[in-house]
Design a protein around this motif. Structure first.
Motif, PDB file in Angstrom:
ATOM      1  N   ARG A  35      -3.564  22.552  -7.911  1.00 50.54           N
ATOM      2  CA  ARG A  35      -4.758  22.954  -7.162  1.00 50.54           C
ATOM      3  C   ARG A  35      -4.377  23.444  -5.774  1.00 50.54           C
ATOM      4  NH1 ARG A  35      -7.671  24.764  -4.269  1.00 50.54           N
ATOM      5  NH2 ARG A  35      -9.867  24.338  -3.859  1.00 50.54           N
ATOM      6  N   ASP A  36      -3.581  22.681  -5.046  1.00 51.77           N
ATOM      7  CA  ASP A  36      -3.193  23.061  -3.683  1.00 51.77           C
ATOM      8  C   ASP A  36      -1.919  22.307  -3.343  1.00 51.77           C
ATOM      9  OD1 ASP A  36      -3.086  23.928  -1.070  1.00 51.77           O
ATOM     10  OD2 ASP A  36      -4.498  22.414  -0.353  1.00 51.77           O
ATOM     11  N   ILE A  37      -0.812  22.744  -3.906  1.00 50.33           N
ATOM     12  CA  ILE A  37       0.408  21.957  -3.790  1.00 50.33           C
ATOM     13  C   ILE A  37       1.023  22.044  -2.401  1.00 50.33           C
ATOM     14  CG2 ILE A  37       1.989  23.763  -4.586  1.00 50.33           C
ATOM     15  CD1 ILE A  37       2.079  20.001  -5.468  1.00 50.33           C
ATOM     16  N   GLU A  38       0.844  23.137  -1.687  1.00 53.31           N
ATOM     17  CA  GLU A  38       1.488  23.270  -0.378  1.00 53.31           C
ATOM     18  C   GLU A  38       0.711  22.567   0.726  1.00 53.31           C
ATOM     19  OE1 GLU A  38       3.366  26.675   2.601  1.00 53.31           O
ATOM     20  OE2 GLU A  38       2.386  27.254   0.748  1.00 53.31           O
ATOM     21  N   GLY A  39      -0.596  22.751   0.741  1.00 57.91           N
ATOM     22  CA  GLY A  39      -1.381  22.172   1.831  1.00 57.91           C
ATOM     23  C   GLY A  39      -1.662  20.694   1.678  1.00 57.91           C
ATOM     24  N   THR A  40      -2.119  20.275   0.485  1.00 53.16           N
ATOM     25  CA  THR A  40      -2.541  18.888   0.286  1.00 53.16           C
ATOM     26  C   THR A  40      -1.808  18.190  -0.856  1.00 53.16           C
ATOM     27  OG1 THR A  40      -4.295  19.487  -1.271  1.00 53.16           O
ATOM     28  CG2 THR A  40      -4.854  19.524   1.075  1.00 53.16           C
ATOM     29  N   ARG A  41      -0.979  18.926  -1.606  1.00 53.01           N
ATOM     30  CA  ARG A  41      -0.236  18.409  -2.766  1.00 53.01           C
ATOM     31  C   ARG A  41      -1.161  17.909  -3.864  1.00 53.01           C
ATOM     32  NH1 ARG A  41       4.877  18.750  -2.069  1.00 53.01           N
ATOM     33  NH2 ARG A  41       5.312  17.556  -3.961  1.00 53.01           N
ATOM     34  N   ARG A  42      -2.382  18.472  -3.911  1.00 55.82           N
ATOM     35  CA  ARG A  42      -3.292  18.094  -4.992  1.00 55.82           C
ATOM     36  C   ARG A  42      -2.893  18.803  -6.286  1.00 55.82           C
ATOM     37  NH1 ARG A  42      -7.442  19.377  -1.366  1.00 55.82           N
ATOM     38  NH2 ARG A  42      -8.429  20.811  -2.827  1.00 55.82           N
ATOM     39  N   LYS A  43      -2.978  18.055  -7.361  1.00 54.76           N
ATOM     40  CA  LYS A  43      -2.649  18.587  -8.684  1.00 54.76           C
ATOM     41  C   LYS A  43      -3.867  18.435  -9.583  1.00 54.76           C
ATOM     42  CE  LYS A  43       1.865  16.530  -7.905  1.00 54.76           C
ATOM     43  NZ  LYS A  43       2.772  15.421  -8.305  1.00 54.76           N
ATOM     44  N   ARG A  44      -4.054  19.400 -10.452  1.00 58.83           N
ATOM     45  CA  ARG A  44      -5.123  19.263 -11.428  1.00 58.83           C
ATOM     46  C   ARG A  44      -4.722  18.236 -12.492  1.00 58.83           C
ATOM     47  NH1 ARG A  44      -6.903  25.643 -11.546  1.00 58.83           N
ATOM     48  NH2 ARG A  44      -8.646  25.415 -10.084  1.00 58.83           N
TER      49      ARG A  44
ATOM     50  N   ALA B 289     -11.180  17.512  -3.287  1.00 55.61           N
ATOM     51  CA  ALA B 289     -10.602  16.329  -2.643  1.00 55.61           C
ATOM     52  C   ALA B 289      -9.757  15.598  -3.672  1.00 55.61           C
ATOM     53  CB  ALA B 289     -11.697  15.399  -2.111  1.00 55.61           C
ATOM     54  N   GLN B 290      -8.825  14.773  -3.195  1.00 57.70           N
ATOM     55  CA  GLN B 290      -7.938  14.013  -4.074  1.00 57.70           C
ATOM     56  C   GLN B 290      -8.701  12.812  -4.629  1.00 57.70           C
ATOM     57  OE1 GLN B 290      -4.493  14.681  -4.753  1.00 57.70           O
ATOM     58  NE2 GLN B 290      -4.743  13.130  -6.315  1.00 57.70           N
ATOM     59  N   LEU B 291      -9.277  12.988  -5.813  1.00 55.98           N
ATOM     60  CA  LEU B 291     -10.020  11.915  -6.471  1.00 55.98           C
ATOM     61  C   LEU B 291      -9.269  11.304  -7.635  1.00 55.98           C
ATOM     62  CD1 LEU B 291     -13.587  13.545  -6.575  1.00 55.98           C
ATOM     63  CD2 LEU B 291     -12.619  12.041  -4.816  1.00 55.98           C
TER      64      LEU B 291
ATOM     65  N   SER C 134       7.092  16.862 -10.525  1.00 57.58           N
ATOM     66  CA  SER C 134       6.343  16.601  -9.302  1.00 57.58           C
ATOM     67  C   SER C 134       6.930  17.312  -8.093  1.00 57.58           C
ATOM     68  CB  SER C 134       6.289  15.092  -9.038  1.00 57.58           C
ATOM     69  OG  SER C 134       7.590  14.565  -8.924  1.00 57.58           O
ATOM     70  N   SER C 135       8.168  17.789  -8.220  1.00 58.21           N
ATOM     71  CA  SER C 135       8.762  18.521  -7.106  1.00 58.21           C
ATOM     72  C   SER C 135       8.166  19.915  -6.959  1.00 58.21           C
ATOM     73  CB  SER C 135      10.270  18.651  -7.317  1.00 58.21           C
ATOM     74  OG  SER C 135      10.540  19.444  -8.460  1.00 58.21           O
ATOM     75  N   GLY C 136       7.435  20.348  -8.001  1.00 58.87           N
ATOM     76  CA  GLY C 136       6.839  21.671  -7.954  1.00 58.87           C
ATOM     77  C   GLY C 136       7.689  22.734  -8.591  1.00 58.87           C
TER      78      GLY C 136
ATOM     79  N   THR D 205      -0.414  27.250 -16.618  1.00 62.95           N
ATOM     80  CA  THR D 205       0.720  27.719 -15.884  1.00 62.95           C
ATOM     81  C   THR D 205       0.699  26.971 -14.566  1.00 62.95           C
ATOM     82  OG1 THR D 205       1.812  29.679 -14.909  1.00 62.95           O
ATOM     83  CG2 THR D 205      -0.585  29.634 -14.906  1.00 62.95           C
ATOM     84  N   ALA D 206       1.748  26.981 -13.768  1.00 61.81           N
ATOM     85  CA  ALA D 206       1.766  26.186 -12.533  1.00 61.81           C
ATOM     86  C   ALA D 206       0.712  26.669 -11.537  1.00 61.81           C
ATOM     87  CB  ALA D 206       3.153  26.218 -11.902  1.00 61.81           C
TER      88      ALA D 206
END
Length: 382
Positions: free
Chosen positions: A236-245, A346-348, A10-12, A215-216
């Motif tokens: 999906r957008d780890i830097e801006g919103t920390r959303r993960k697929r 969006a984070q769903l 989760s740290s990326g 891949t990440a």
């Protein structure tokens, strides 16, 4: 057997390095217990116009085996080579099982052969059952996979060569699937079930302990129809919103349970199943259990990974333990309301973490439909 599914935490970052790369003075063999070194990437390629590694391919397994054997022999002869710390890998070809025999015929200096058993065939999509049940059934039916055949070929040489997985994820890049169907399939909630289920089945059924999810990073892939498929990035957008697929979320959840050794689980009683025809990559109809379990332990620490692959119905289970557990356990659970939901805009989707305070032998619980549940606990007393 030891276990490790390689996916970023989760740290990326997939690995927590003990020393910074800049200014490293001690040999890396003193930092890592094992260093995995693969010679090139898919070097068996044809070096043709359609080969993505044009200019860096060796025209087949025979040439790759010979050249890898030569290069690894040089490496092994080096004064600082530590065979106990290095895993020398040749990248095999999952789509061509005979490739592994070519490599084994021509090389004796490698330790492992790695494959990339991608999944996610989607040729027809008339119903949710038709879309998702073949995805889960394929993961469970390892004996029908090319990887299973390849493992048999590698083992037949009797040289102790290991098989690992250097890439695994969806590979739904063909056909004329509408994006409204394909994107929820490749980037939606099912990925949190299908990816770790595939990896855990390869480990349980074939002893493939070293695996790497691909891949990440990566938003989309331009397929042959000039359409963008939401592949292969797990983020999906780890830097801006920390959303993960969901693919990331599923492997992250599984990694919470993976420590020490995988141990056998036994399921008894009424076994709910689903049957799906020979569609979407299944060569023959399959009847498969919708409740599946994988367990690990390391000393006093124990865990279990539980899947309910039923798209609509919850299922109740009773956990019986080989060793008396403490009364407290941690539960992490991914249970989406909609199998087609994504985190693309969006984070769903996420998993929930809770503490169980009445955990015991014979603990009863209900697994929500289309869910992945991880339980961790201790048997330490005093």
């Amino acid at each position: 057997m030891s276990a490790y599914l390689c996916a970023p935490t989760s740290s990326g970052h997939p690995y927590a390095l003990k020393r910074a790369a800049l200014g490293q003075s001690e040999p890396w063999t003193t930092v890592f217990p094992t260093i995995h070194l693969e010679y090139g990437n898919e070097l068996w390629g044809a070096a043709s116009g359609s080969d993505p590694f044009f200019g860096a391919s060796l025209l087949g397994g025979k040439r790759l085996g010979k050249i890898s054997n030569d290069r690894f022999a040089i490496l092994r002869a080096g004064p600082f080579f530590d065979a106990a710390k290095c895993d020398l890998i040749i990248g095999g070809q999952n789509g061509s099982t005979g490739r592994q025999a070519q490599l084994m015929d021509e090389s004796t200096t490698h330790d492992s052969i790695a494959l990339a058993p991608y999944f996610g065939t989607l040729d027809t999509w008339n119903s949710q059952d038709e879309i998702y049940y073949p995805l889960f059934a394929s993961a469970l039916a390892t004996s029908l996979s090319n990887a299973y055949i390849s493992k048999g070929i590698i083992d037949s040489y009797g040289r102790g060569t290991e098989m690992s997985i250097y890439e695994i994820n969806y590979h739904t890049t063909g056909g004329s699937i509408p994006s409204s169907v394909r994107d929820p399939f490749t980037a939606g909630a099912s990925g949190a079930l299908a990816l770790p289920l595939s990896m855990l089945c390869f480990q349980r059924d074939m002893g493939v302990n070293l695996q790497c999810a691909f891949t990440a990073a990566g938003f989309a892939f331009l397929d042959g129809n000039k359409d963008y498929v939401r592949l292969w990035g797990l983020l999906r957008d780890i830097e801006g919103t920390r959303r993960k697929r969901p693919t990331w979320l599923g492997v992250e959840l599984a990694n919470k349970a993976i420590f020490g050794n995988m141990v056998e689980t036994a399921q008894s009683g009424e076994m709910p199943t689903k049957t799906i025809g020979a569609v979407n990559g299944l060569p023959v109809p399959q009847t498969f259990p919708v409740v599946n379990s994988f367990a690990f332990h390391d000393g006093f620490d124990h865990s279990v990974v539980l899947f309910n692959l039923d798209l609509t119905a919850p299922h109740s289970i009773v956990l019986q333990h080989a060793r008396t557990p403490q009364n407290t356990a941690t539960m992490c659970q991914f249970a989406p309301g909609d199998i087609n939901a994504t985190n693309e805009d969006a984070q769903l989707l996420d998993y929930a973490t809770s503490t169980i305070t009445d955990f015991s032998d014979g603990y009863s619980m209900t697994l929500p439909s289309k869910s992945l549940t991880v339980l961790t606990w201790s048997t330490k007393t005093g």
